[in-house]
Design a protein around this motif. Structure first.
Motif, PDB file in Angstrom:
ATOM      1  N   ILE A 291       0.855  -1.185   0.000  1.00  0.00           N
ATOM      2  CA  ILE A 291       0.000   0.000   0.000  1.00  0.00           C
ATOM      3  C   ILE A 291       0.889   1.233   0.000  1.00  0.00           C
ATOM      4  N   GLY A 292       0.682   2.121  -0.969  1.00  0.00           N
ATOM      5  CA  GLY A 292       1.387   3.402  -0.994  1.00  0.00           C
ATOM      6  C   GLY A 292       0.380   4.521  -0.973  1.00  0.00           C
ATOM      7  N   GLY A 293       0.646   5.554  -0.185  1.00  0.00           N
ATOM      8  CA  GLY A 293      -0.350   6.608  -0.152  1.00  0.00           C
ATOM      9  C   GLY A 293       0.043   7.860   0.592  1.00  0.00           C
ATOM     10  N   ASP A 294      -0.849   8.851   0.445  1.00  0.00           N
ATOM     11  CA  ASP A 294      -0.849  10.055   1.269  1.00  0.00           C
ATOM     12  C   ASP A 294      -1.936   9.809   2.301  1.00  0.00           C
ATOM     13  N   PHE A 295      -1.530   9.629   3.559  1.00  0.00           N
ATOM     14  CA  PHE A 295      -2.463   9.177   4.586  1.00  0.00           C
ATOM     15  C   PHE A 295      -3.067  10.336   5.377  1.00  0.00           C
ATOM     16  N   ASN A 296      -2.599  11.556   5.131  1.00  0.00           N
ATOM     17  CA  ASN A 296      -3.127  12.725   5.836  1.00  0.00           C
ATOM     18  C   ASN A 296      -3.157  12.516   7.344  1.00  0.00           C
ATOM     19  N   GLU A 297      -2.169  11.810   7.848  1.00  0.00           N
ATOM     20  CA  GLU A 297      -2.097  11.498   9.274  1.00  0.00           C
ATOM     21  C   GLU A 297      -0.637  11.271   9.642  1.00  0.00           C
ATOM     22  N   HIS A 298      -0.309  11.466  10.904  1.00  0.00           N
ATOM     23  CA  HIS A 298       1.047  11.239  11.389  1.00  0.00           C
ATOM     24  C   HIS A 298       1.174   9.824  11.954  1.00  0.00           C
ATOM     25  N   PRO A 299       2.386   9.273  11.957  1.00  0.00           N
ATOM     26  CA  PRO A 299       2.567   7.880  12.401  1.00  0.00           C
ATOM     27  C   PRO A 299       2.109   7.593  13.822  1.00  0.00           C
ATOM     28  N   GLU A 300       2.075   8.590  14.679  1.00  0.00           N
ATOM     29  CA  GLU A 300       1.684   8.341  16.074  1.00  0.00           C
ATOM     30  C   GLU A 300       0.178   8.305  16.276  1.00  0.00           C
ATOM     31  N   HIS A 301      -0.586   8.527  15.250  1.00  0.00           N
ATOM     32  CA  HIS A 301      -2.037   8.575  15.401  1.00  0.00           C
ATOM     33  C   HIS A 301      -2.684   7.199  15.190  1.00  0.00           C
ATOM     34  N   GLU A 302      -3.980   7.127  15.526  1.00  0.00           N
ATOM     35  CA  GLU A 302      -4.656   5.832  15.666  1.00  0.00           C
ATOM     36  C   GLU A 302      -4.714   5.025  14.377  1.00  0.00           C
ATOM     37  N   GLY A 303      -5.168   5.644  13.302  1.00  0.00           N
ATOM     38  CA  GLY A 303      -5.334   4.891  12.063  1.00  0.00           C
ATOM     39  C   GLY A 303      -4.024   4.337  11.546  1.00  0.00           C
ATOM     40  N   TRP A 304      -2.999   5.167  11.540  1.00  0.00           N
ATOM     41  CA  TRP A 304      -1.668   4.735  11.097  1.00  0.00           C
ATOM     42  C   TRP A 304      -1.193   3.570  11.960  1.00  0.00           C
ATOM     43  N   GLY A 305      -1.405   3.699  13.274  1.00  0.00           N
ATOM     44  CA  GLY A 305      -0.991   2.622  14.187  1.00  0.00           C
ATOM     45  C   GLY A 305      -1.703   1.314  13.901  1.00  0.00           C
ATOM     46  N   LEU A 306      -3.000   1.393  13.567  1.00  0.00           N
ATOM     47  CA  LEU A 306      -3.748   0.175  13.246  1.00  0.00           C
ATOM     48  C   LEU A 306      -3.170  -0.507  12.008  1.00  0.00           C
TER      49      LEU A 306
ATOM     50  N   GLY B 265       9.545  22.520   0.508  1.00  0.00           N
ATOM     51  CA  GLY B 265      10.455  23.593   0.870  1.00  0.00           C
ATOM     52  C   GLY B 265      10.990  23.500   2.282  1.00  0.00           C
ATOM     53  N   ASP B 266      10.174  22.969   3.182  1.00  0.00           N
ATOM     54  CA  ASP B 266      10.567  22.862   4.592  1.00  0.00           C
ATOM     55  C   ASP B 266       9.860  21.649   5.192  1.00  0.00           C
ATOM     56  N   PRO B 267      10.269  20.452   4.810  1.00  0.00           N
ATOM     57  CA  PRO B 267       9.551  19.254   5.268  1.00  0.00           C
ATOM     58  C   PRO B 267       9.649  19.071   6.782  1.00  0.00           C
ATOM     59  N   PHE B 268       8.492  18.828   7.414  1.00  0.00           N
ATOM     60  CA  PHE B 268       8.464  18.694   8.868  1.00  0.00           C
ATOM     61  C   PHE B 268       7.531  17.580   9.329  1.00  0.00           C
ATOM     62  N   GLN B 269       6.868  16.892   8.405  1.00  0.00           N
ATOM     63  CA  GLN B 269       5.926  15.858   8.810  1.00  0.00           C
ATOM     64  C   GLN B 269       5.911  14.726   7.786  1.00  0.00           C
ATOM     65  N   ARG B 270       5.598  13.530   8.278  1.00  0.00           N
ATOM     66  CA  ARG B 270       5.528  12.347   7.418  1.00  0.00           C
ATOM     67  C   ARG B 270       4.070  11.973   7.225  1.00  0.00           C
ATOM     68  N   LEU B 271       3.520  12.360   6.072  1.00  0.00           N
ATOM     69  CA  LEU B 271       2.138  12.032   5.726  1.00  0.00           C
ATOM     70  C   LEU B 271       2.061  10.913   4.706  1.00  0.00           C
ATOM     71  N   ASP B 272       3.163  10.666   4.004  1.00  0.00           N
ATOM     72  CA  ASP B 272       3.188   9.728   2.879  1.00  0.00           C
ATOM     73  C   ASP B 272       4.057   8.534   3.255  1.00  0.00           C
ATOM     74  N   ALA B 273       3.655   7.346   2.787  1.00  0.00           N
ATOM     75  CA  ALA B 273       4.390   6.139   3.186  1.00  0.00           C
ATOM     76  C   ALA B 273       4.093   4.998   2.231  1.00  0.00           C
ATOM     77  N   VAL B 274       4.928   3.976   2.338  1.00  0.00           N
ATOM     78  CA  VAL B 274       4.687   2.695   1.665  1.00  0.00           C
ATOM     79  C   VAL B 274       4.671   1.616   2.738  1.00  0.00           C
ATOM     80  N   PHE B 275       3.617   0.807   2.752  1.00  0.00           N
ATOM     81  CA  PHE B 275       3.461  -0.306   3.681  1.00  0.00           C
ATOM     82  C   PHE B 275       3.543  -1.610   2.897  1.00  0.00           C
TER      83      PHE B 275
END
Length: 258
Positions: free
Chosen positions: A166-181, A204-214
């Protein structure tokens, strides 16, 4: 700086067949903001990443979407595997001719009034002598309750196969519930085999991980992260950074027996 930390694409294992019949496969996940930015820069970024498979988010939906998807495929040396239409609602799958599509299963998701339509683009693919696996591109909701429901639906896109990606833009951070599930059932590529950069938004100034490959258990994650590419190209191409995952997909025992 180590090779893994440098994010140099040249340091990644090359794609291709392995002695045991498995395959090393390079998967790119990339939010392209409907190709509204510098399309030529976008093409150059994708080509430089050298993917076998591309999980696109925000493929154009409203103005000649089929033609724009075809343009992107043609100019990146890929073909359309699935998605890009009304059912997938934005996600698109591209691949090189190494990828054989065995089945397509795009899915339009239920949505709350006033929110964007969302969907999954899914194809079962086979590469060389490796096992077939389900590949899904997704772009999840900005609404937390709706997004959690979408996270819960994602494992169904494996279509009953033991191997899936699964590859995507999850609009969520890794510490949140859906990502954890999802991370309880799949390997989070960056967390498993970090390589290159971690943060994907904004260029320009990356500060968050919203995109991932599972990747599901059974697929080995060799490296995953944001590649080191010219800053001006990344800024011109779109408003997210690309994520590369290098995966070792096991051999198909049925093919080996044959």
């Amino acid at each position: 700086m180590t090779a893994a930390a440098s994010g140099r694409i040249a340091d990644l294992p090359p794609s291709g067949p392995q002695a045991d019949g498995g395959e090393i496969v390079r998967v790119l996940s990339y939010n392209i903001r409907s190709q509204r930015d510098d399309r030529r820069a976008l093409v150059r970024v994708i080509r430089e990443c050298g993917p076998d498979l591309v999980c696109v988010q925000e493929s154009p939906r409203y103005w000649r979407p089929e033609g724009q998807a075809a343009w992107l495929a043609r100019n990146t040396g890929t073909v359309i595997l699935s998605g890009g239409g009304r059912t997938a609602a934005g996600p698109l799958l591209l691949g090189t001719l190494r990828a054989q599509v065995l089945r397509r299963a795009d899915r339009l998701l239920p949505k709350r009034r006033g929110l964007h339509a969302r969907g999954f683009a899914t194809a079962v693919v086979r590469i060389g002598g490796a096992v077939p696996f389900a590949l899904t591109s997704c772009h999840l909701s900005v609404d937390p309750p709706e997004r959690l429901t979408q996270f819960q639906l994602l494992p169904e896109q494996s279509l009953g196969l033991p191997h899936s990606v699964i590859g995507g833009d999850f609009n969520e951070h890794p510490e949140h519930e859906g990502w954890g599930l999802l991370a309880k059932r799949y390997q989070d590529g960056w967390a498993t085999a970090p390589w290159g950069g971690e943060y994907t938004s904004r260029p320009g100034d990356p500060f968050q991980r919203l995109d991932a490959v599972f990747a599901s258990p059974g697929i080995e994650v060799l490296a995953c992260g944001v590649p080191s590419l010219p800053r001006e190209e990344l800024l011109a191409a779109t408003d997210h950074l690309p994520v590369i995952a290098v995966l070792r997909v096991p051999a198909d025992p049925e093919r080996a027996a044959g």
